[in-house]
Write a protein that holds these residues in place. Structure first.
Motif, mmCIF file in Angstrom:
data_model
loop_
_atom_site.group_PDB
_atom_site.id
_atom_site.type_symbol
_atom_site.label_atom_id
_atom_site.label_comp_id
_atom_site.label_asym_id
_atom_site.label_seq_id
_atom_site.Cartn_x
_atom_site.Cartn_y
_atom_site.Cartn_z
ATOM 1 N N THR B 36 24.767 40.519 42.557
ATOM 2 C CA THR B 36 25.541 39.436 43.166
ATOM 3 C C THR B 36 26.970 39.929 43.405
ATOM 4 O O THR B 36 27.415 40.929 42.822
ATOM 5 N N ALA B 38 29.677 38.544 42.384
ATOM 6 C CA ALA B 38 30.474 38.447 41.155
ATOM 7 C C ALA B 38 30.253 39.685 40.290
ATOM 8 O O ALA B 38 31.202 40.250 39.731
ATOM 9 N N GLU B 39 28.994 40.126 40.214
ATOM 10 C CA GLU B 39 28.677 41.332 39.431
ATOM 11 C C GLU B 39 29.336 42.563 40.046
ATOM 12 O O GLU B 39 29.889 43.413 39.326
ATOM 13 N N TRP B 42 33.045 42.583 39.348
ATOM 14 C CA TRP B 42 33.326 43.037 37.979
ATOM 15 C C TRP B 42 33.221 44.555 37.887
ATOM 16 O O TRP B 42 34.112 45.223 37.359
ATOM 17 N N HIS B 43 32.146 45.094 38.449
ATOM 18 C CA HIS B 43 31.870 46.530 38.336
ATOM 19 C C HIS B 43 32.994 47.363 38.965
ATOM 20 O O HIS B 43 33.482 48.322 38.366
ATOM 21 N N THR B 45 36.064 46.510 39.512
ATOM 22 C CA THR B 45 37.348 46.367 38.813
ATOM 23 C C THR B 45 37.386 47.285 37.589
ATOM 24 O O THR B 45 38.407 47.927 37.312
ATOM 25 N N VAL B 46 36.270 47.378 36.891
ATOM 26 C CA VAL B 46 36.178 48.340 35.771
ATOM 27 C C VAL B 46 36.324 49.765 36.303
ATOM 28 O O VAL B 46 37.031 50.590 35.711
ATOM 29 N N MET B 47 35.680 50.043 37.417
ATOM 30 C CA MET B 47 35.735 51.393 37.992
ATOM 31 C C MET B 47 37.169 51.785 38.376
ATOM 32 O O MET B 47 37.581 52.924 38.157
ATOM 33 N N MET B 66 43.424 46.258 40.824
ATOM 34 C CA MET B 66 42.402 45.479 40.127
ATOM 35 C C MET B 66 42.420 44.010 40.571
ATOM 36 O O MET B 66 41.362 43.387 40.708
ATOM 37 N N LYS B 67 43.593 43.462 40.788
ATOM 38 C CA LYS B 67 43.673 42.077 41.268
ATOM 39 C C LYS B 67 43.012 41.945 42.640
ATOM 40 O O LYS B 67 42.255 41.014 42.893
ATOM 41 N N LEU B 70 39.219 42.122 42.247
ATOM 42 C CA LEU B 70 38.681 40.909 41.605
ATOM 43 C C LEU B 70 38.455 39.790 42.608
ATOM 44 O O LEU B 70 37.509 39.024 42.475
ATOM 45 N N ILE B 71 39.362 39.664 43.563
ATOM 46 C CA ILE B 71 39.315 38.469 44.416
ATOM 47 C C ILE B 71 38.936 38.724 45.878
ATOM 48 O O ILE B 71 38.725 37.783 46.626
#
Lengths: 197, 197
Positions: B36, B38-39, B42-43, B45-47, B66-67, B70-71
């Motif tokens: 998805t 959202a997933e 997340w992935h 942003t960690v990367m 990262m911001k 995220l969005i």
């Protein structure tokens, strides 16, 4: 570029893809299904960014809060999600999660392993302003979902307002304002008949 | 606490829950299902956090990267996911996404609406070091998944290496090192028979 270092980073990135397969006890707002840990982690990181003004402590490092929230659930790839009201499963939670942190963060180059481990430990210990606020955000998100989806997880597990208060009252340490808002939400949930009083 | 402001923020937080229901064309590493939005958010942003050392530009603001990550996909709640190789669907993508940004970020208090809109526009325009690196990360993630899951989306949509190169070569503007790594990955994918040459 050090190819061994990049290979370690890519190994971790591939491994944490599994967080998309850890299913939580929280249902989506439209109650169609439960959310995954990766989805939850994304949602709370956005929430921290938006709600930072409600942190109890001025000058909080919100970048650090967001880093904590992004990675704190990674341990659940090995340790599984522990439903907050499941006291039996919680007994060996620390031990399971510690092992998971060692294995998963251990995939990274040493400096990044240390950075992530320290962030995770700070989140778990909950004794810095950043960790307290991060925990408050991590706690309010499933409550908000439950309130909006008609109390799915509350009704399935027969949860009462006093149980919610007991497990979530630490939120006040991170944000008195969000804790006050949460209590109003819970009162309203009881009134609506989606949470036992 | 301003209750109207908090209500606006909570409205946005509830609305973006829908990003968990936008399904992408990327399959998980174990090929069990598509991920998805959202997933994915997340992935990546960690990367970005893990791979910041490979950004072309020194002193890049990784918090901002990262911001953005995220969005940036929130607009797909209204506009839908546009598969990068689907040129027809891409035609009115800008228009659809602009409308979506206005509606979704418009749920927020004015200051936060502006902040998120500016971040999203910077990401889309891809002309700052942060946006270039963010786009490189957003681009390498589905390639990495495809390489690891046996080329699911490449095989389903009959994608060739030259198509991938053409749509992803902008990665070099954000990170020459990750672009070099990607090209090696693609060569290997062709060798393995999971990507057409």
């Amino acid at each position: 570029m050090n190819p061994i270092r990049l290979a370690q980073q890519m190994k971790f990135i591939a491994e944490v893809d599994k967080l998309k397969q850890v299913v939580r006890e929280s249902w989506l707002v439209d109650a169609s299904r439960k959310e995954t840990d990766a989805e939850h982690s994304w949602h709370i990181t956005v929430m921290a960014l938006l709600l930072s003004e409600y942190a109890n402590h001025d000058g909080i490092d919100i970048f650090k809060v967001m880093k904590m929230l992004l990675i704190h659930d990674v341990v659940e790839i090995d340790a599984g999600d522990t439903f907050i009201y499941d006291k039996d499963h919680a007994k060996d939670q620390n031990n399971r999660e510690q092992k998971a942190a060692n294995r998963l963060f251990g995939l990274l180059p040493a400096d990044q392993k240390d950075e992530f481990k320290v962030l995770w430990e700070e989140f778990e210990a909950m004794n810095t302003p950043e960790a307290m606020f991060a925990r408050a955000i991590d706690s309010i998100q499933p409550l908000l979902l439950a309130y909006l989806n008609g109390g799915c997880s509350w009704r399935i597990h027969s949860i009462s307002k006093s149980q919610v208060i007991e497990t979530k009252k630490h939120m006040g340490n991170g944000s008195s304002e969000l804790w006050k808002y949460t209590q109003e939400l819970l009162d309203d949930a009881v009134k609506k008949g989606i949470l036992k009083s």
